[in-house]
Design a protein around this motif. Structure first.
Motif, PDB file in Angstrom:
ATOM      1  N   MET A   2       0.878  -1.158   0.274  1.00  0.00           N
ATOM      2  CA  MET A   2      -0.008   0.351   0.416  1.00  0.00           C
ATOM      3  C   MET A   2       1.415   1.274   0.094  1.00  0.00           C
ATOM      4  O   MET A   2       0.789   2.161  -1.217  1.00  0.00           O
ATOM      5  CB  MET A   2      -0.444   0.048   1.181  1.00  0.00           C
ATOM      6  N   ALA A   3       2.162   1.336   1.008  1.00  0.00           N
ATOM      7  CA  ALA A   3       2.654   2.821   0.946  1.00  0.00           C
ATOM      8  C   ALA A   3       3.191   2.467  -0.054  1.00  0.00           C
ATOM      9  O   ALA A   3       4.054   1.338  -0.493  1.00  0.00           O
ATOM     10  CB  ALA A   3       3.223   2.245   2.343  1.00  0.00           C
ATOM     11  N   PRO A   4       3.788   3.510  -0.454  1.00  0.00           N
ATOM     12  CA  PRO A   4       4.956   4.060  -1.701  1.00  0.00           C
ATOM     13  C   PRO A   4       6.343   2.779  -1.280  1.00  0.00           C
ATOM     14  O   PRO A   4       6.278   3.088  -0.175  1.00  0.00           O
ATOM     15  CB  PRO A   4       4.945   5.171  -2.426  1.00  0.00           C
ATOM     16  N   LYS A   5       6.859   2.098  -2.379  1.00  0.00           N
ATOM     17  CA  LYS A   5       7.768   1.883  -1.807  1.00  0.00           C
ATOM     18  C   LYS A   5       9.439   2.851  -2.288  1.00  0.00           C
ATOM     19  O   LYS A   5       8.943   3.744  -3.208  1.00  0.00           O
ATOM     20  CB  LYS A   5       8.659   0.589  -2.518  1.00  0.00           C
ATOM     21  N   ASP A   6      10.624   3.033  -1.054  1.00  0.00           N
ATOM     22  CA  ASP A   6      11.296   3.724  -1.626  1.00  0.00           C
ATOM     23  C   ASP A   6      12.692   3.389  -1.523  1.00  0.00           C
ATOM     24  O   ASP A   6      12.498   2.135  -1.512  1.00  0.00           O
ATOM     25  CB  ASP A   6      11.130   4.600  -0.890  1.00  0.00           C
ATOM     26  N   GLU A   7      13.705   3.504  -2.604  1.00  0.00           N
ATOM     27  CA  GLU A   7      14.862   2.761  -2.962  1.00  0.00           C
ATOM     28  C   GLU A   7      15.428   3.447  -1.995  1.00  0.00           C
ATOM     29  O   GLU A   7      16.417   4.877  -2.523  1.00  0.00           O
ATOM     30  CB  GLU A   7      14.801   2.866  -4.065  1.00  0.00           C
ATOM     31  N   ILE A   8      16.029   2.765  -0.959  1.00  0.00           N
ATOM     32  CA  ILE A   8      17.274   3.436   0.266  1.00  0.00           C
ATOM     33  C   ILE A   8      18.857   2.480  -0.280  1.00  0.00           C
ATOM     34  O   ILE A   8      18.394   0.889   0.169  1.00  0.00           O
ATOM     35  CB  ILE A   8      16.666   3.853   1.304  1.00  0.00           C
ATOM     36  N   ASP A   9      19.664   2.990   0.228  1.00  0.00           N
ATOM     37  CA  ASP A   9      21.111   2.407  -0.043  1.00  0.00           C
ATOM     38  C   ASP A   9      21.090   1.238  -0.639  1.00  0.00           C
ATOM     39  O   ASP A   9      20.764   0.094   0.132  1.00  0.00           O
ATOM     40  CB  ASP A   9      21.075   2.282   1.903  1.00  0.00           C
ATOM     41  N   GLY A  10      19.611   1.390  -1.871  1.00  0.00           N
ATOM     42  CA  GLY A  10      20.043   0.078  -2.755  1.00  0.00           C
ATOM     43  C   GLY A  10      19.472  -0.973  -2.056  1.00  0.00           C
ATOM     44  O   GLY A  10      19.055  -2.393  -2.494  1.00  0.00           O
ATOM     45  N   MET A  11      17.988  -0.703  -1.424  1.00  0.00           N
ATOM     46  CA  MET A  11      17.395  -1.491  -0.700  1.00  0.00           C
ATOM     47  C   MET A  11      15.431  -0.515  -0.609  1.00  0.00           C
ATOM     48  O   MET A  11      15.581   0.376  -0.941  1.00  0.00           O
ATOM     49  CB  MET A  11      17.160  -1.715   1.200  1.00  0.00           C
ATOM     50  N   SER A  12      15.006  -1.863  -0.388  1.00  0.00           N
ATOM     51  CA  SER A  12      12.961  -1.405  -0.609  1.00  0.00           C
ATOM     52  C   SER A  12      12.398  -1.087   1.145  1.00  0.00           C
ATOM     53  O   SER A  12      13.043  -2.088   1.360  1.00  0.00           O
ATOM     54  CB  SER A  12      12.693  -2.212  -1.539  1.00  0.00           C
ATOM     55  N   PHE A  13      12.021   0.416   0.408  1.00  0.00           N
ATOM     56  CA  PHE A  13      11.632   0.919   2.151  1.00  0.00           C
ATOM     57  C   PHE A  13      10.156   1.307   1.838  1.00  0.00           C
ATOM     58  O   PHE A  13      10.118   2.048   1.254  1.00  0.00           O
ATOM     59  CB  PHE A  13      12.750   1.805   2.617  1.00  0.00           C
ATOM     60  N   GLU A  14       9.416   0.695   3.010  1.00  0.00           N
ATOM     61  CA  GLU A  14       8.065   0.848   2.905  1.00  0.00           C
ATOM     62  C   GLU A  14       8.062   2.206   4.636  1.00  0.00           C
ATOM     63  O   GLU A  14       7.524   0.900   5.826  1.00  0.00           O
ATOM     64  CB  GLU A  14       7.420   0.185   2.768  1.00  0.00           C
ATOM     65  N   GLN A  15       7.272   2.745   4.712  1.00  0.00           N
ATOM     66  CA  GLN A  15       7.037   3.475   6.065  1.00  0.00           C
ATOM     67  C   GLN A  15       5.738   4.105   5.643  1.00  0.00           C
ATOM     68  O   GLN A  15       4.964   4.781   5.046  1.00  0.00           O
ATOM     69  CB  GLN A  15       7.747   4.839   6.164  1.00  0.00           C
ATOM     70  N   ARG A  16       5.106   4.016   6.904  1.00  0.00           N
ATOM     71  CA  ARG A  16       3.671   5.467   7.116  1.00  0.00           C
ATOM     72  C   ARG A  16       3.893   5.419   8.702  1.00  0.00           C
ATOM     73  O   ARG A  16       4.634   4.904   9.362  1.00  0.00           O
ATOM     74  CB  ARG A  16       2.527   4.846   6.900  1.00  0.00           C
ATOM     75  N   HIS A  17       2.513   6.701   9.023  1.00  0.00           N
ATOM     76  CA  HIS A  17       2.736   7.045  10.614  1.00  0.00           C
ATOM     77  C   HIS A  17       1.354   7.499  10.148  1.00  0.00           C
ATOM     78  O   HIS A  17       0.893   8.281   9.583  1.00  0.00           O
ATOM     79  CB  HIS A  17       4.129   7.761  11.182  1.00  0.00           C
ATOM     80  N   GLY A  18       1.133   7.511  11.917  1.00  0.00           N
ATOM     81  CA  GLY A  18      -0.781   7.743  11.979  1.00  0.00           C
ATOM     82  C   GLY A  18      -0.445   7.847  13.864  1.00  0.00           C
ATOM     83  O   GLY A  18       0.177   7.744  14.971  1.00  0.00           O
ATOM     84  N   LYS A  19      -1.710   8.118  14.000  1.00  0.00           N
ATOM     85  CA  LYS A  19      -2.538   8.045  14.981  1.00  0.00           C
ATOM     86  C   LYS A  19      -3.544   6.615  15.155  1.00  0.00           C
ATOM     87  O   LYS A  19      -4.768   7.189  14.378  1.00  0.00           O
ATOM     88  CB  LYS A  19      -2.583   9.030  15.857  1.00  0.00           C
ATOM     89  N   GLU A  20      -3.475   5.954  16.689  1.00  0.00           N
ATOM     90  CA  GLU A  20      -4.831   4.896  16.340  1.00  0.00           C
ATOM     91  C   GLU A  20      -5.252   5.241  17.920  1.00  0.00           C
ATOM     92  O   GLU A  20      -5.506   5.829  18.547  1.00  0.00           O
ATOM     93  CB  GLU A  20      -3.713   3.813  17.053  1.00  0.00           C
ATOM     94  N   ARG A  21      -6.627   4.628  17.413  1.00  0.00           N
ATOM     95  CA  ARG A  21      -7.226   5.194  18.296  1.00  0.00           C
ATOM     96  C   ARG A  21      -7.678   6.571  19.167  1.00  0.00           C
ATOM     97  O   ARG A  21      -8.004   5.792  21.011  1.00  0.00           O
ATOM     98  CB  ARG A  21      -6.910   3.902  19.868  1.00  0.00           C
TER      99      ARG A  21
END
Ligand code: URC
Length: 323
Positions: A1-20
């Motif tokens: 779902m989150a877009p993949k970024d390429e960092i240091d030759g590796m694939s990276f996905e992230q997201r952040h938010g607030k639950e509840r």
């Protein structure tokens, strides 16, 4: 779902938010003094361009979740800081949980240049208006059972995925259910039957066909009415007509009938997912060495068991025309 970024030759996905994030809201009718009340549990997840925070200790692109947390407390008094509450306050007319989720998603994706997608989930606590001596109370509520849920995924460019759902819809029928013809092998001891209890706790989520904000053109509470209508179709299909009911040859077959009925009835629903655990009621036969029949099962005394239970789930979607 989150877009993949390429960092240091590796694939990276992230997201952040607030639950509840919990919020309650009262709307007061000026005409008849009636109050309307909702309690929502909101989860926010933002997909945003903030890679520097992960790789360079640069937080300048972060929408801080701690700010949200502190603001939740602060907002018990002041209703204008946390996005959830700002929006709740702005809603001077009562809104459905779906509309509120869309409003929030719109807010996050339009306010912050860094935020590309907002994922908003809301669970509505089932407060129901109480009746006293058959008369609906103006401001009294009691807690019901099943919960209305929604998930909105909104992209900055206006692409939308909107689902509504129901959780914890406990249904039980005392007959018109059986299970026969299944595989028998060394480990099979379950007898075949055409007479058993059928109990489940339905979780359903259905996706609307709208794919952009512009394609939604509903009245203020359209989604609440649709939620009640879909729930009614699910329940009616599970039970069948009041006198004779409808025979269920398996949870699977009943689940499929329920999903099919929803897609047949609501053209603006493009898919539905159903989870229907098979909550077992085991026949009770009691005997001892001295008394071989203390209780003989005659479709009357059952042992309810939550664990283990069967887990049955499926989703049904319209196949899109390739034209
Ligand atoms: O409706 C049912 N489906 C199953 O897959 C199953 N498995 C089982 O043991 N009982 C049942 N009942």
């Amino acid at each position: 779902m989150a877009p993949k970024d390429e960092i240091d030759g590796m694939s990276f996905e992230q997201r952040h938010g607030k639950e509840r994030v919990r919020v309650g809201r009262v709307w007061r009718s000026r005409e008849d003094g009636r109050h309307f009340f909702v309690e929502w549990n909101v989860s926010i997840s933002l997909l945003s361009d903030c890679i520097p925070a992960y790789v360079r200790a640069d937080n300048s692109d972060i929408v801080a979740t701690d700010t949200m947390k502190n603001t939740v407390r602060y907002l018990l008094d002041y209703c204008f800081i946390l996005d959830v509450y700002v929006k709740a306050k702005e809603c001077s007319e009562k809104v459905s949980v779906e509309e509120f989720a869309i409003l929030l998603a719109k807010h996050f994706t339009s306010l912050y240049p860094q935020v590309t997608t907002a994922i908003i989930k809301i669970v509505e606590k089932p407060w129901e208006r109480i009746s006293i001596s058959g008369q609906p109370h103006n401001h009294g509520f009691k807690l019901g059972s099943e919960r209305h849920t929604t998930q909105v995924i909104l992209n900055k460019n206006g692409n939308l995925q909107l689902t509504s759902g129901v959780d914890g819809l406990a249904l039980l029928k005392t007959t018109q259910s059986g299970f026969e013809g299944f595989i028998r092998d060394l480990n099979t001891i379950l007898p075949e039957t055409r007479e058993r209890m059928l109990a489940t706790e339905v979780s359903a989520s259905w996706r609307y066909q709208f794919e952009s904000l512009q394609s939604i053109s509903r009245g203020p509470l359209g989604f609440t009415e649709k939620y009640l209508d879909v729930k009614k179709v699910l329940v009616d299909t599970f039970f069948g007509p009041p006198k004779q009911g409808v025979y269920s040859p398996s949870v699977q077959a009943t689940l499929y009938d329920m999903a099919k009925a929803v897609l047949a009835r609501f053209p603006d629903v493009s898919s539905i997912q159903l989870k229907m655990p098979n909550i077992h009621f085991l026949p009770v036969n009691l005997s001892s060495k001295t008394n071989p029949v203390i209780v003989k099962f005659e479709d009357d005394v059952y042992l309810p068991t939550d664990e283990p239970h069967g887990s049955i789930e499926a989703s049904l979607s319209r196949i899109r025309s390739k034209m």
